[in-house]
Write an enzyme that holds these catalytic residues in place. Structure first.
Site, PDB file in Angstrom:
ATOM      1  N   LYS A 199     -33.645   1.546  -0.267  1.00  0.00           N
ATOM      2  CA  LYS A 199     -32.352   2.973  -0.506  1.00  0.00           C
ATOM      3  C   LYS A 199     -32.366   3.509   0.357  1.00  0.00           C
ATOM      4  CE  LYS A 199     -32.131   2.147  -5.056  1.00  0.00           C
ATOM      5  NZ  LYS A 199     -31.151   1.072  -5.338  1.00  0.00           N
TER       6      LYS A 199
ATOM      7  N   ASP B  71     -18.879  -4.542 -13.928  1.00  0.00           N
ATOM      8  CA  ASP B  71     -19.387  -3.780 -12.681  1.00  0.00           C
ATOM      9  C   ASP B  71     -18.876  -4.600 -11.269  1.00  0.00           C
ATOM     10  OD1 ASP B  71     -21.112  -2.493 -11.755  1.00  0.00           O
ATOM     11  OD2 ASP B  71     -22.988  -3.181 -11.416  1.00  0.00           O
ATOM     12  N   HIS B  72     -18.934  -3.007 -10.327  1.00  0.00           N
ATOM     13  CA  HIS B  72     -17.836  -3.869  -9.632  1.00  0.00           C
ATOM     14  C   HIS B  72     -16.819  -4.846  -9.217  1.00  0.00           C
ATOM     15  CE1 HIS B  72     -19.926  -1.110  -7.382  1.00  0.00           C
ATOM     16  NE2 HIS B  72     -21.545  -1.744  -7.754  1.00  0.00           N
TER      17      HIS B  72
ATOM     18  N   ARG C  23     -35.024  -6.858 -12.198  1.00  0.00           N
ATOM     19  CA  ARG C  23     -34.836  -7.712 -11.387  1.00  0.00           C
ATOM     20  C   ARG C  23     -36.880  -7.381 -10.976  1.00  0.00           C
ATOM     21  NH1 ARG C  23     -30.344  -8.509  -7.047  1.00  0.00           N
ATOM     22  NH2 ARG C  23     -28.510  -8.522  -9.073  1.00  0.00           N
TER      23      ARG C  23
ATOM     24  N   SER D 206     -21.745  -8.642 -14.041  1.00  0.00           N
ATOM     25  CA  SER D 206     -21.616  -8.068 -12.512  1.00  0.00           C
ATOM     26  C   SER D 206     -20.673  -9.579 -12.481  1.00  0.00           C
ATOM     27  CB  SER D 206     -22.470  -8.499 -10.959  1.00  0.00           C
ATOM     28  OG  SER D 206     -23.069  -9.229 -11.189  1.00  0.00           O
TER      29      SER D 206
ATOM     30  N   ARG E   8     -41.103 -20.346 -22.203  1.00  0.00           N
ATOM     31  CA  ARG E   8     -41.314 -19.352 -23.269  1.00  0.00           C
ATOM     32  C   ARG E   8     -42.018 -18.251 -22.744  1.00  0.00           C
ATOM     33  NH1 ARG E   8     -40.784 -23.357 -27.986  1.00  0.00           N
ATOM     34  NH2 ARG E   8     -42.023 -23.307 -27.074  1.00  0.00           N
TER      35      ARG E   8
ATOM     36  N   HIS F  67     -27.119   0.125  -3.441  1.00  0.00           N
ATOM     37  CA  HIS F  67     -27.845  -1.254  -4.150  1.00  0.00           C
ATOM     38  C   HIS F  67     -29.049  -1.538  -3.015  1.00  0.00           C
ATOM     39  CE1 HIS F  67     -22.948  -1.009  -5.710  1.00  0.00           C
ATOM     40  NE2 HIS F  67     -24.011  -0.663  -6.607  1.00  0.00           N
ATOM     41  N   GLY F  68     -30.013  -2.027  -4.691  1.00  0.00           N
ATOM     42  CA  GLY F  68     -31.159  -2.470  -3.921  1.00  0.00           C
ATOM     43  C   GLY F  68     -32.476  -1.715  -4.278  1.00  0.00           C
TER      44      GLY F  68
ATOM     45  N   SER G 162     -31.669   2.710  -9.038  1.00  0.00           N
ATOM     46  CA  SER G 162     -32.707   2.310  -9.247  1.00  0.00           C
ATOM     47  C   SER G 162     -34.507   3.715  -8.736  1.00  0.00           C
ATOM     48  CB  SER G 162     -33.591   0.619  -9.679  1.00  0.00           C
ATOM     49  OG  SER G 162     -32.470  -0.081 -10.022  1.00  0.00           O
TER      50      SER G 162
HETATM   51  P1  13P Z   1     -29.392  -0.117  -8.277  1.00  0.00           P
HETATM   52  O1  13P Z   1     -29.600  -1.875  -6.996  1.00  0.00           O
HETATM   53  O2  13P Z   1     -29.768   0.516  -7.507  1.00  0.00           O
HETATM   54  O3  13P Z   1     -30.492  -0.919  -9.529  1.00  0.00           O
HETATM   55  O4  13P Z   1     -28.456  -0.340  -8.505  1.00  0.00           O
HETATM   56  C1  13P Z   1     -27.530  -1.050  -9.526  1.00  0.00           C
HETATM   57  C2  13P Z   1     -25.963  -1.264  -9.162  1.00  0.00           C
HETATM   58  O5  13P Z   1     -25.525   0.179  -8.837  1.00  0.00           O
HETATM   59  C3  13P Z   1     -24.930  -1.764 -10.328  1.00  0.00           C
HETATM   60  O6  13P Z   1     -23.320  -1.314 -10.254  1.00  0.00           O
HETATM   61  O1  G3H Z   2     -23.303  -3.569  -7.952  1.00  0.00           O
HETATM   62  C1  G3H Z   2     -24.620  -4.636  -7.320  1.00  0.00           C
HETATM   63  C2  G3H Z   2     -25.662  -5.251  -8.371  1.00  0.00           C
HETATM   64  O2  G3H Z   2     -26.759  -5.085  -8.893  1.00  0.00           O
HETATM   65  C3  G3H Z   2     -25.177  -6.207  -9.150  1.00  0.00           C
HETATM   66  O3  G3H Z   2     -25.868  -7.188  -7.950  1.00  0.00           O
HETATM   67  O4  G3H Z   2     -23.934  -8.968  -7.741  1.00  0.00           O
HETATM   68  O5  G3H Z   2     -25.865  -9.794  -7.566  1.00  0.00           O
HETATM   69  O6  G3H Z   2     -24.944  -9.347  -9.864  1.00  0.00           O
HETATM   70  P1  G3H Z   2     -25.301  -8.854  -8.214  1.00  0.00           P
HETATM   71 ZN    ZN Z   3     -22.923  -0.711  -7.847  1.00  0.00          ZN
END
Ligand code: 13P
Ligand code: G3H
Ligand code: ZN
Length: 331
Positions: free
Chosen positions: A190, A83-84, A266, A50, A287, A186-187, A220
């Site tokens: 949901k 991602d995004h 996470r 991301s 470690r 996300h998160g 998730s």
């Molecule tokens: P989650 O928050 O459900 O893991 O989704 C992650 C996601 O869509 C990243 O692009």
């Molecule tokens: O799209 C959401 C993903 O969980 C990435 O999250 O932008 O906090 O890295 P982040």
């Molecule tokens: Zn996403």
């Protein structure tokens, strides 16, 4: 093996009717956990980065480690995916860094909040496709906005994907993959009550766009045992709820090929580290607890590779390079 364009991984998943997890990576332990899980399960895998991860890792560090992961695991097809992505500039930057796939999230303005108009999304996404395809790089677009839908509450902020608009979007942009808004978010929070997803949207879009690879973000599952572990060792994640695995499997059956997972990693990492710290208060060698977190992510990723049907498919095909891919794109 060089990193593989995501299109090839998804094309194979389409043939075999299985799903491929796209796991977010931010650091070395997470990367090792996911790639070692893939190697053990003989599964292709999408590693996604991301904007936040690029910033956190000072980007070149993470990119270099992903390249090393691919070199060390020549038998596993691995895609390095943005991602995004939020702008053409960012897309150009990561393609220059060696990404084999990019998502351009034109559903929202660059602030990540305001919905973008359909026309503006098409314009931006098409520009990205025109830059990416001649370089062999795969493109994922998004239509609609992510957001949970509740059984009895009208979702005013959530704009689910309109299948007919999806048809126009793909025709006008040339994207390889399309993220659908079907009620996931996300998160870790949901849904408030029962999980509800609009499976009919997947069915409709698949009918209209049989050649496009469909993507589910916010996938998730927020497993009870992960949340319980975090909470039992001092965390505070009350009322978390995700997408149950049987729903993801149903979505795969209807045509979803890429399944985005970040939150579960996470939770697994945090729970295992919290537990390690509580059970070993005298240890201060990082470690030790990072290894516990790494092991926890690995075992959850392995389960998902089995649940999504990805396990065992790494050797089904000869992975393509970006060079090979250039000849396959039509636009
Ligand atoms: P989650 O928050 O459900 O893991 O989704 C992650 C996601 O869509 C990243 O692009
Ligand atoms: O799209 C959401 C993903 O969980 C990435 O999250 O932008 O906090 O890295 P982040
Ligand atoms: Zn996403």
């Amino acid at each position: 093996m060089p990193l593989v364009p995501m299109r090839q991984i998804l094309a194979e998943a389409e043939k075999g009717n299985y799903g491929v997890g796209a796991f977010n990576v931010n650091n070395m332990e997470q990367l090792q956990a996911i790639v070692n899980a893939a190697a053990g399960q003989k599964a292709p895998v999408i590693l996604q980065v991301s904007r936040g991860a690029l910033e956190y890792s000072e980007k070149e560090y993470l990119v270099a480690m992903i390249r090393v992961a691919a070199q060390k695991n020549p038998e596993i097809p691995i895609a390095m995916h943005l991602d995004h992505g939020s702008s053409l500039e960012l897309v150009k930057e990561v393609i220059d860094l060696g990404f084999t796939s990019v998502m351009i999230d034109g559903s929202l303005e660059e602030d990540g909040k305001t919905p973008r108009s359909f026309e503006s999304n098409v314009r931006l996404t098409r520009e990205v496709v025109q830059y990416a395809h001649p370089r062999g790089v795969t493109v994922e677009g998004e239509l609609g906005t992510l957001g949970g839908i509740e059984e009895d509450i009208a979702a005013s902020e959530v704009i689910l994907t309109d299948p007919r608009q999806a048809g126009r979007f793909v025709a006008e942009t040339g994207v390889d993959a399309l993220a659908l808004a079907i009620g996931t978010s996300h998160g870790a929070y949901k849904f408030k009550k029962q999980p509800v997803l609009r499976m009919d949207i997947i069915r409709e879009v698949k009918k209209l766009l049989p050649e496009t690879f469909l993507v589910m973000h916010g996938s998730s599952s927020v497993p009870r045992e992960l949340v319980d572990e975090v909470n039992a060792y001092g965390g505070k994640v009350p009322g978390a709820m995700g997408v149950p695995i049987p729903m993801i499997q149903e979505a795969i059956g209807l045509g979803i090929r890429k399944i985005n997972i970040d939150t579960d990693g996470r939770l697994a990492f945090t729970g295992a580290i919290r537990r390690y710290m509580v059970e070993n208060p005298a240890v201060f060698d990082q470690r030790k607890y990072l290894a516990a977190g790494r092991e926890a992510i690995k075992s959850w990723v392995e389960r998902k590779m089995q649940d999504f049907g990805t396990a065992g498919h790494a050797g089904d095909y000869t992975p393509a390079s970006l060079e090979d891919m250039k000849t396959l794109y039509t636009r």
